[in-house]
Write a protein that holds these residues in place. Sequence first.
Motif, short mmCIF file in Angstrom:
data_model
loop_
_atom_site.label_atom_id
_atom_site.label_comp_id
_atom_site.label_asym_id
_atom_site.label_seq_id
_atom_site.Cartn_x
_atom_site.Cartn_y
_atom_site.Cartn_z
N UNK A 20 101.93 60.19 66.90
CA UNK A 20 102.20 58.76 67.07
C UNK A 20 100.94 57.98 66.70
N UNK A 21 101.03 56.99 65.80
CA UNK A 21 99.84 56.25 65.37
C UNK A 21 99.15 55.55 66.55
N UNK A 22 97.80 55.62 66.57
CA UNK A 22 97.04 54.96 67.63
C UNK A 22 96.06 53.93 67.08
N UNK A 23 95.86 53.88 65.78
CA UNK A 23 94.96 52.91 65.18
C UNK A 23 95.77 51.72 64.65
N UNK A 24 95.14 50.56 64.59
CA UNK A 24 95.87 49.37 64.16
C UNK A 24 95.20 48.63 63.02
N UNK A 25 94.24 49.24 62.37
CA UNK A 25 93.65 48.63 61.19
C UNK A 25 92.29 48.02 61.43
N UNK A 26 91.40 48.20 60.45
CA UNK A 26 90.03 47.71 60.58
C UNK A 26 89.94 46.19 60.59
N UNK A 27 90.86 45.51 59.88
CA UNK A 27 90.79 44.05 59.83
C UNK A 27 90.88 43.44 61.21
N UNK A 28 91.85 43.88 62.00
CA UNK A 28 91.98 43.38 63.36
C UNK A 28 90.79 43.79 64.21
N UNK A 29 90.37 45.05 64.11
CA UNK A 29 89.28 45.56 64.93
C UNK A 29 87.98 44.80 64.70
N UNK A 30 87.64 44.58 63.45
CA UNK A 30 86.38 43.90 63.14
C UNK A 30 86.41 42.44 63.56
N UNK A 31 87.53 41.79 63.34
CA UNK A 31 87.64 40.38 63.74
C UNK A 31 87.52 40.26 65.25
N UNK A 32 88.16 41.15 65.97
CA UNK A 32 88.11 41.13 67.43
C UNK A 32 86.69 41.41 67.93
N UNK A 33 86.01 42.38 67.31
CA UNK A 33 84.65 42.72 67.72
C UNK A 33 83.68 41.56 67.48
N UNK A 34 83.86 40.86 66.38
CA UNK A 34 83.00 39.70 66.11
C UNK A 34 83.20 38.61 67.16
N UNK A 51 90.12 49.56 77.16
CA UNK A 51 91.23 50.12 77.93
C UNK A 51 92.42 50.37 77.01
N UNK A 52 92.84 51.63 76.98
CA UNK A 52 93.80 52.07 75.98
C UNK A 52 93.08 52.39 74.69
N UNK A 53 91.96 53.09 74.81
CA UNK A 53 91.07 53.34 73.66
C UNK A 53 91.68 54.27 72.63
N UNK A 54 92.73 55.01 73.00
CA UNK A 54 93.31 55.94 72.05
C UNK A 54 92.31 56.98 71.61
N UNK A 55 92.27 57.26 70.32
CA UNK A 55 91.37 58.31 69.82
C UNK A 55 89.97 57.81 69.52
N UNK A 56 89.66 56.55 69.87
CA UNK A 56 88.32 56.02 69.71
C UNK A 56 88.01 55.49 68.33
N UNK A 57 88.98 55.50 67.41
CA UNK A 57 88.75 55.03 66.05
C UNK A 57 88.34 53.56 66.04
N UNK A 58 89.08 52.73 66.78
CA UNK A 58 88.77 51.30 66.80
C UNK A 58 87.41 51.04 67.42
N UNK A 59 87.07 51.77 68.49
CA UNK A 59 85.77 51.58 69.13
C UNK A 59 84.64 51.95 68.18
N UNK A 60 84.82 53.02 67.42
CA UNK A 60 83.78 53.44 66.47
C UNK A 60 83.59 52.38 65.39
N UNK A 61 84.67 51.73 64.98
CA UNK A 61 84.58 50.67 63.98
C UNK A 61 83.88 49.44 64.55
N UNK A 62 84.16 49.13 65.82
CA UNK A 62 83.60 47.93 66.45
C UNK A 62 82.16 48.12 66.91
#
Length: 242
Positions: A20-34, A51-62
Amino acid sequence: MTGTATPPQGLRDFYENPAVPVASGDGRTLRQARLLAAALGTTPGQVILDIGCGDGTAAATAAPLLTGHRLIGVDWSQDALRRARPRMGAVVRGELEHGGLPLADGCADAVLFSEILEHLVDPDQALDELRRVLRPGGHLMLSTPNLAAWYNRALLLAGVQPVFSEVSLRGIHGRPGSEVVGHLRLYTARALRSFLTASGFTDVTVRGAPFHGVPRPLRLLDWAACAVPGASSILLAHARRR
């Protein structure tokens, strides 16, 4: 199924499935982190719960945009935490329901809550718990798909099931796309603002972000739609705990 009911075992099994996909795309992640980095300012060492970090892909990007702060991943899926640990370091197993998160009141300066709200049986209880772990004035950065995205408006006019909505956990029926991701609830920008305010948050602002699943020929249009949050693919909400 009521708002306080335990999710059926089939739903738990669904979310534990690594396919089941857990990542939602770098565009959203980077905008949110900024946005979060700007909100936190220059004070170092602030605690951010993903919270709800999933596999950590988004956190690593941010992470490069949040240097100097302590980022902690929280998820109830053991498999997700196993995959997140090498990317994040600090992870905690916890649930928003069934006793709440194993975290102290007011322990966090900020909470990232990305692409989780739409999966919840009881979003009211979840926001109560997020508010509990945030310090007064702490930041909530939340993202969720937009029911009123520009293409969904056209699809509904044509009598087609909107993107992001799902009628089954076994397959896609009546809408574009091929992945089942378990969405239970969808929000418009207006509904999300109202919901966050009613849940004890203030200074609510909503911005737009792109969706990585938009076909390539339409991606420039999807980025342009971010200028009008009510029509964007993804809603990015920033709010503060009262």
